[in-house]
Write an enzyme that holds these catalytic residues in place. Structure first.
Site, PDB file in Angstrom:
ATOM      1  N   SER A  86       0.967  -1.178   0.112  1.00 10.58           N
ATOM      2  CA  SER A  86       0.036  -0.198   0.051  1.00 10.58           C
ATOM      3  C   SER A  86       0.848   1.258  -0.059  1.00 10.58           C
ATOM      4  O   SER A  86       0.241   2.361  -0.052  1.00 10.58           O
ATOM      5  CB  SER A  86      -0.966  -0.044   1.093  1.00 10.58           C
ATOM      6  OG  SER A  86      -2.227  -0.791   0.887  1.00 10.58           O
ATOM      7  N   LYS A  89       0.188   3.619  -2.795  1.00 10.22           N
ATOM      8  CA  LYS A  89      -0.678   4.822  -2.554  1.00 10.22           C
ATOM      9  C   LYS A  89      -0.394   6.179  -2.587  1.00 10.22           C
ATOM     10  O   LYS A  89      -0.921   7.132  -2.741  1.00 10.22           O
ATOM     11  CB  LYS A  89      -1.961   4.557  -1.622  1.00 10.22           C
ATOM     12  CG  LYS A  89      -3.000   3.349  -1.909  1.00 10.22           C
ATOM     13  CD  LYS A  89      -3.577   2.945  -0.380  1.00 10.22           C
ATOM     14  CE  LYS A  89      -4.700   1.921  -0.922  1.00 10.22           C
ATOM     15  NZ  LYS A  89      -4.163   0.402  -0.291  1.00 10.22           N
ATOM     16  N   SER A 146      -6.224   3.125   4.112  1.00 13.75           N
ATOM     17  CA  SER A 146      -5.775   2.433   2.992  1.00 13.75           C
ATOM     18  C   SER A 146      -6.692   1.729   2.093  1.00 13.75           C
ATOM     19  O   SER A 146      -6.420   0.581   1.766  1.00 13.75           O
ATOM     20  CB  SER A 146      -4.564   1.504   3.743  1.00 13.75           C
ATOM     21  OG  SER A 146      -3.733   1.189   2.414  1.00 13.75           O
TER      22      SER A 146
END
Length: 475
Positions: A86, A89, A146
């Site tokens: 993640s 991101k 997330s």
């Protein structure tokens, strides 16, 4: 390579001898078992004793960078390719911040959620196809929850499709000097071809702070309320270690526990990256230890921006044939889209500086070489926020033309929210065109596979009082 193999074989032999020695102190059964293990290990070259340790070590990487000067204060496997999970991101947010800073998107701009975005696995907000989320709420959902569904919705909104957006992300990574990074999706879900490095992610962390100071405070958000729910973030160092003000956590089974942290205290600034941690507490403890050890060595002297901002470069264009919309990948087993290597990505840069920047010199990141110049007029007909400078293939439907891109996007979001299912899987798309001296922006849904499907989409739109006509694929 041969020497490394010999050393590995020696370690295997030593580990097996240790097991064998211990077995001699025990029962005959254990001893026979040890002999069998010894024969298997020596015959097949399998290092059973070191396997778990080696697997964990193979994921680990770390770096600590002085964000005032660009100096690397600590590094371990900093240039090795790792799965970002993640941490991906961070680049998704960079792209959204860029669109906001240029006026193409506002905090209140509604971002539609397609069926594909809604289908992403947790962690997620849990949208239904056709719902929308404001740009600001999407930012907060990425930073705290997330949210994978929000990340994919952003990708489709800014890039027309997630595959195209991944190309845009990779192009931007090259522009920032991230040489070991390739993106295949916007949320960091498993893909064997999506990779980055601790050094690249440190560069991205510095770039986020330097290029978007007006939005950087979002990264210090610990929780936010959305539709009556309180969503709590995963970053446990916020509020526990003085000066920590973000940035992002990440985890998949393949990546281990990842964390990028930013510190700003008493004039000193750090960006630190830990990848491949064995658990959340172990990762956080390693990060806390690195901050405590290297913050005293950080400089209070601000050397100015270390990484050139997008303002100094022109729009980049990737030469890429896009997959048909009906081949959209499922969330985990994603379709392999061929992304060209850095040397083949056509990017127009401003004239390079005569000397390397402090970050490029100290972080050992080569300055991007200028590519073939592309005039802005060559890509002016297509809005790069939603199309990545390439018109989608297949059938499309058009629901209107407006005087601004914001109005076109609002119209598309409104249609997606009201019509829902029949158009939930389509990609919103805007296109600029000139009529006389006036500029207009077409509002379209793309990625339709047949004339029948286009007509069905129009029928659903017209039932909700939207104008609509179908557009055949261009030959």
């Amino acid at each position: 390579m041969q020497q490394g193999h010999q050393e590995s074989s020696t370690r295997i032999f030593e580990q097996v001898l240790i097991v064998h020695y211990k077995a001699r102190q025990g029962s005959s059964y254990v001893q026979r078992l040890a002999y069998a293990f010894l024969a298997l290990a020596l015959g097949a070259g399998i290092n059973v004793a070191e396997a778990p340790m080696a697997a964990a070590a193979s994921k680990q990487a770390a770096i600590v960078v002085d964000a005032n000067t660009g100096k690397t204060l600590y590094s371990s496997n900093a240039d090795a390719q790792r799965y970002p999970a993640s941490l991906t991101k961070m680049m998704t947010l960079y792209m959204l911040f860029d669109a906001m800073a240029s006026g193409k998107v506002s905090k209140s701009t509604p971002i539609p959620v397609s069926a594909f975005a809604a289908s992403q696995p947790p962690t997620k907000i849990g949208f239904k196809p056709g719902q929308t989320i404001s740009a600001e709420a999407a930012i907060l959902s990425l930073i705290t929850k997330s949210a994978n569904d929000s990340a994919t919705a952003i990708a489709e909104f800014l890039g027309g499709s997630e595959q195209r957006f991944a190309v845009m992300m990779t192009n931007r990574a090259r522009q920032l000097g991230m040489r070991n990074t390739q993106f295949r999706n916007a949320n960091g879900l498993p893909d064997p071809q999506q990779h980055s490095s601790a050094r690249d992610l440190a560069l991205l962390g510095v770039a986020l702070r330097e290029h978007f100071p007006q939005y950087y405070a979002y990264f210090s958000t610990r929780s936010f309320s959305y539709r009556g729910r309180r969503i709590v973030g995963h970053n446990r160092l916020l509020g526990k270690i003085q000066g920590v003000d973000g940035i992002k956590t990440g985890y998949t089974r393949a990546s281990g526990f990842n964390l990028v942290s930013s510190v700003n205290t008493d004039g000193k600034k750090l960006v630190a990256v830990v990848m491949g941690g064995s658990s959340t507490p172990a990762r956080d403890a390693q990060m806390a230890s690195l901050i405590a050890k290297y913050l005293p060595a950080a400089s209070r002297r601000d050397g100015g921006n270390l990484i050139a901002s997008r303002k100094n470069s022109k729009v980049e264009v990737a030469a890429l044939e896009l997959p048909a919309s009906d081949e959209a990948p499922i969330p985990v087993q994603r379709e392999q889209v061929e992304i060209q290597q850095p040397a083949e990505v056509v990017t127009a840069y401003a004239e390079p500086a005569a000397a390397q920047s402090p970050a490029e010199r100290i972080l050992n990141v080569p300055a991007p070489e200028p590519k073939a110049e592309i005039g802005e007029g060559d890509v002016d007909e297509v809005d790069p926020v939603t199309t990545a400078s390439a018109s989608p293939g297949g059938w499309m439907v058009q629901i209107g033309s407006t005087g601004s891109p914001e109005d076109a996007k609002t119209l598309l979001s409104k249609a997606a929210a009201q019509v829902g299912g029949p158009i939930a899987g389509l990609s919103p798309y805007t296109e600029k065109f000139q009529k006389g001296s006036t500029t207009y922006h077409r509002a379209r849904f793309a990625g339709i596979t047949s004339a029948k499907a286009a007509n069905n989409a129009c029928a659903a739109l017209k039932r909700q009082k939207f104008n609509c006509f179908a557009i055949a694929p261009q030959s």
